[in-house]
Scaffold this motif. Sequence first.
Motif, PDB file in Angstrom:
ATOM      1  N   GLU A 110     -26.779  33.800  40.104  1.00 42.42           N
ATOM      2  CA  GLU A 110     -26.446  34.575  38.876  1.00 42.42           C
ATOM      3  C   GLU A 110     -26.986  33.676  37.691  1.00 42.42           C
ATOM      4  O   GLU A 110     -27.738  34.098  36.759  1.00 42.42           O
ATOM      5  CB  GLU A 110     -25.096  34.716  38.621  1.00 42.42           C
ATOM      6  N   ALA A 111     -26.669  32.415  37.587  1.00 42.18           N
ATOM      7  CA  ALA A 111     -26.968  31.625  36.494  1.00 42.18           C
ATOM      8  C   ALA A 111     -28.537  31.243  36.488  1.00 42.18           C
ATOM      9  O   ALA A 111     -29.438  31.390  35.359  1.00 42.18           O
ATOM     10  CB  ALA A 111     -26.309  30.072  36.411  1.00 42.18           C
ATOM     11  N   ARG A 112     -28.937  31.221  37.565  1.00 37.99           N
ATOM     12  CA  ARG A 112     -30.469  30.836  37.812  1.00 37.99           C
ATOM     13  C   ARG A 112     -31.255  32.235  37.336  1.00 37.99           C
ATOM     14  O   ARG A 112     -32.204  31.910  36.522  1.00 37.99           O
ATOM     15  CB  ARG A 112     -30.993  30.706  39.280  1.00 37.99           C
ATOM     16  N   ALA A 113     -30.954  33.257  37.744  1.00 44.16           N
ATOM     17  CA  ALA A 113     -31.774  34.500  37.241  1.00 44.16           C
ATOM     18  C   ALA A 113     -31.486  34.616  35.769  1.00 44.16           C
ATOM     19  O   ALA A 113     -32.594  34.985  35.030  1.00 44.16           O
ATOM     20  CB  ALA A 113     -30.960  35.729  37.801  1.00 44.16           C
ATOM     21  N   LYS A 114     -30.399  34.552  35.241  1.00 46.56           N
ATOM     22  CA  LYS A 114     -30.408  34.351  33.707  1.00 46.56           C
ATOM     23  C   LYS A 114     -31.157  33.643  33.037  1.00 46.56           C
ATOM     24  O   LYS A 114     -31.723  33.863  31.884  1.00 46.56           O
ATOM     25  CB  LYS A 114     -28.782  34.442  33.146  1.00 46.56           C
ATOM     26  N   TYR A 115     -31.009  32.276  33.502  1.00 44.34           N
ATOM     27  CA  TYR A 115     -32.124  31.191  32.949  1.00 44.34           C
ATOM     28  C   TYR A 115     -33.299  31.522  32.886  1.00 44.34           C
ATOM     29  O   TYR A 115     -34.042  31.467  32.022  1.00 44.34           O
ATOM     30  CB  TYR A 115     -31.459  29.802  33.639  1.00 44.34           C
ATOM     31  N   GLN A 116     -33.771  31.973  34.178  1.00 41.43           N
ATOM     32  CA  GLN A 116     -35.268  32.178  34.313  1.00 41.43           C
ATOM     33  C   GLN A 116     -35.578  33.426  33.338  1.00 41.43           C
ATOM     34  O   GLN A 116     -36.716  33.359  32.843  1.00 41.43           O
ATOM     35  CB  GLN A 116     -35.546  32.275  35.653  1.00 41.43           C
ATOM     36  N   ALA A 117     -34.925  34.325  33.217  1.00 42.73           N
ATOM     37  CA  ALA A 117     -35.269  35.495  32.620  1.00 42.73           C
ATOM     38  C   ALA A 117     -35.382  35.157  30.931  1.00 42.73           C
ATOM     39  O   ALA A 117     -36.176  35.346  30.240  1.00 42.73           O
ATOM     40  CB  ALA A 117     -34.045  36.573  32.635  1.00 42.73           C
ATOM     41  N   ALA A 118     -34.312  34.215  30.433  1.00 44.37           N
ATOM     42  CA  ALA A 118     -34.163  33.567  29.184  1.00 44.37           C
ATOM     43  C   ALA A 118     -35.527  32.855  28.769  1.00 44.37           C
ATOM     44  O   ALA A 118     -36.037  33.028  27.776  1.00 44.37           O
ATOM     45  CB  ALA A 118     -32.932  32.919  29.204  1.00 44.37           C
ATOM     46  N   TRP A 126     -40.375  28.242  33.150  1.00 45.60           N
ATOM     47  CA  TRP A 126     -39.317  27.896  33.684  1.00 45.60           C
ATOM     48  C   TRP A 126     -39.833  27.033  34.999  1.00 45.60           C
ATOM     49  O   TRP A 126     -39.164  25.884  35.467  1.00 45.60           O
ATOM     50  CB  TRP A 126     -38.301  28.638  34.357  1.00 45.60           C
ATOM     51  N   GLN A 127     -40.914  27.333  35.623  1.00 45.60           N
ATOM     52  CA  GLN A 127     -41.513  26.651  36.638  1.00 45.60           C
ATOM     53  C   GLN A 127     -41.733  25.126  36.344  1.00 45.60           C
ATOM     54  O   GLN A 127     -41.623  24.247  36.980  1.00 45.60           O
ATOM     55  CB  GLN A 127     -42.771  27.556  37.311  1.00 45.60           C
ATOM     56  N   THR A 128     -42.514  25.136  35.059  1.00 45.05           N
ATOM     57  CA  THR A 128     -42.570  23.725  34.601  1.00 45.05           C
ATOM     58  C   THR A 128     -41.367  23.111  34.470  1.00 45.05           C
ATOM     59  O   THR A 128     -41.348  21.618  34.700  1.00 45.05           O
ATOM     60  CB  THR A 128     -43.645  23.736  33.399  1.00 45.05           C
ATOM     61  N   PHE A 129     -40.331  23.552  33.634  1.00 46.44           N
ATOM     62  CA  PHE A 129     -39.181  22.887  33.372  1.00 46.44           C
ATOM     63  C   PHE A 129     -38.393  22.332  34.510  1.00 46.44           C
ATOM     64  O   PHE A 129     -37.609  21.714  34.640  1.00 46.44           O
ATOM     65  CB  PHE A 129     -38.509  23.789  32.601  1.00 46.44           C
ATOM     66  N   ASP A 130     -38.646  23.094  35.960  1.00 45.44           N
ATOM     67  CA  ASP A 130     -38.168  22.665  36.938  1.00 45.44           C
ATOM     68  C   ASP A 130     -38.073  21.405  37.489  1.00 45.44           C
ATOM     69  O   ASP A 130     -37.429  20.703  38.176  1.00 45.44           O
ATOM     70  CB  ASP A 130     -38.612  23.594  38.200  1.00 45.44           C
ATOM     71  N   MET A 131     -38.932  20.552  37.055  1.00 40.80           N
ATOM     72  CA  MET A 131     -39.053  19.323  37.218  1.00 40.80           C
ATOM     73  C   MET A 131     -38.351  18.128  36.287  1.00 40.80           C
ATOM     74  O   MET A 131     -38.223  17.077  36.592  1.00 40.80           O
ATOM     75  CB  MET A 131     -40.536  18.679  37.025  1.00 40.80           C
ATOM     76  N   PHE A 132     -37.729  18.905  35.493  1.00 43.80           N
ATOM     77  CA  PHE A 132     -36.742  18.153  34.495  1.00 43.80           C
ATOM     78  C   PHE A 132     -35.300  18.458  34.813  1.00 43.80           C
ATOM     79  O   PHE A 132     -34.925  19.437  35.369  1.00 43.80           O
ATOM     80  CB  PHE A 132     -36.906  18.546  32.874  1.00 43.80           C
ATOM     81  N   ASN A 133     -34.448  17.358  34.155  1.00 42.43           N
ATOM     82  CA  ASN A 133     -32.697  17.785  34.309  1.00 42.43           C
ATOM     83  C   ASN A 133     -32.457  18.903  33.303  1.00 42.43           C
ATOM     84  O   ASN A 133     -33.234  19.283  32.343  1.00 42.43           O
ATOM     85  CB  ASN A 133     -32.020  16.366  33.824  1.00 42.43           C
ATOM     86  N   PRO A 134     -31.522  19.602  33.458  1.00 45.25           N
ATOM     87  CA  PRO A 134     -31.061  20.596  32.734  1.00 45.25           C
ATOM     88  C   PRO A 134     -31.089  20.691  31.302  1.00 45.25           C
ATOM     89  O   PRO A 134     -31.096  21.560  30.498  1.00 45.25           O
ATOM     90  CB  PRO A 134     -29.618  21.091  33.238  1.00 45.25           C
ATOM     91  N   TRP A 135     -30.635  19.367  30.747  1.00 42.55           N
ATOM     92  CA  TRP A 135     -30.430  19.243  29.131  1.00 42.55           C
ATOM     93  C   TRP A 135     -31.816  19.686  28.619  1.00 42.55           C
ATOM     94  O   TRP A 135     -31.894  20.027  27.245  1.00 42.55           O
ATOM     95  CB  TRP A 135     -29.906  17.926  28.670  1.00 42.55           C
ATOM     96  N   MET A 136     -32.914  19.341  29.243  1.00 49.37           N
ATOM     97  CA  MET A 136     -34.204  19.759  28.701  1.00 49.37           C
ATOM     98  C   MET A 136     -34.529  21.188  28.253  1.00 49.37           C
ATOM     99  O   MET A 136     -34.902  21.321  27.391  1.00 49.37           O
ATOM    100  CB  MET A 136     -35.303  18.944  29.515  1.00 49.37           C
ATOM    101  N   SER A 137     -34.171  21.841  29.211  1.00 45.41           N
ATOM    102  CA  SER A 137     -34.147  23.176  29.190  1.00 45.41           C
ATOM    103  C   SER A 137     -33.216  23.850  28.133  1.00 45.41           C
ATOM    104  O   SER A 137     -33.546  24.648  27.302  1.00 45.41           O
ATOM    105  CB  SER A 137     -34.196  24.223  30.644  1.00 45.41           C
TER     106      SER A 137
END
Length: 300
Positions: A110-118, A126-137
């Motif tokens: 659920e959180a993943r879907a909301k995050y990627q939509a945002a 979000w695909q690029t940010f997948d390589m980083f830790n959550p604080w970056m996004s």
Amino acid sequence: MKMLPMLFRSLGAALLLTGGVAQGRPAGPATPALWSVSDDDTTIYLFGTVHVMKPGIDWFAGDVKRAFDRSDELVLEIIEPDDPGAMGATMGTMALPKDGVKLSDRLTPEARAKYQAAMTANGLPWQTFDMFNPWMSGMALSVAPLAKLGYQNDLGSEKILRTAAQSAGKKIDALETVDQQIGFFAQLPMEQQIQFLNATVDGLPDMEKEFGDLLRYWQAGQPDRLAKSMNESLEATPELAQVLLTGRNANWAKWIKARLEQPGVVFIAVGAGHLAGKGSVQEQLHAIGLRTERLKKVRP
């Protein structure tokens, strides 16, 4: 989290702002709060900044300008490097996970879907940010919407003050380094990083109203209302509050106490949330025996 966007600008997240021009009438004059702490031969002004602003807000005038003009030295949270790419490179390096886990895989479905939509809605891949830790996004999502709303980082208080200090030949110093500020997030436990990211995503629908309220309280010189607006979300996450707010405020209070041992006039400008509410710099100064005064009139 209402308070966090103010901190992110200092941490370099505003590098993502594009600086669009706001439409509509100018926001008008401002009378932001100003404090001082002093002894026989030293005066230190404390000014709370807003890191991104819309055109037309006339805040660098009156008491703030007079206090700045009287000062020999400007002290900011950090001195940003002249090359924006250097900041981005530091952030990117410090955001790389050591365990190799993709960001999306750390979130519930659920959180993943909301995050990627945002991320998609705000033009962030979000695909690029997948390589980083959550604080970056979380940092990116905290500032990207502000550009769409017409806020510009070039109009932020620190930019204006630093330019004025350079023009006047004033000494410019910093309370923290770039690496230290980014490290506050990079060193958060993974659970807190995920909590921060999820809270940022959940708060996006209210960002325009909340940031607008915050700016109005700042303009009107209402630090108590500003504190409630900015800091109440951190009461539910005391560990995060200690790292991002109260712990830093305590360190800055010690710096100020030590600086009082040298004569001169210093103008300290830090995020407005640090000078309002529980655990503020003023409270931390009081705890170590120093009294601050809210200024009503500054003589030239």
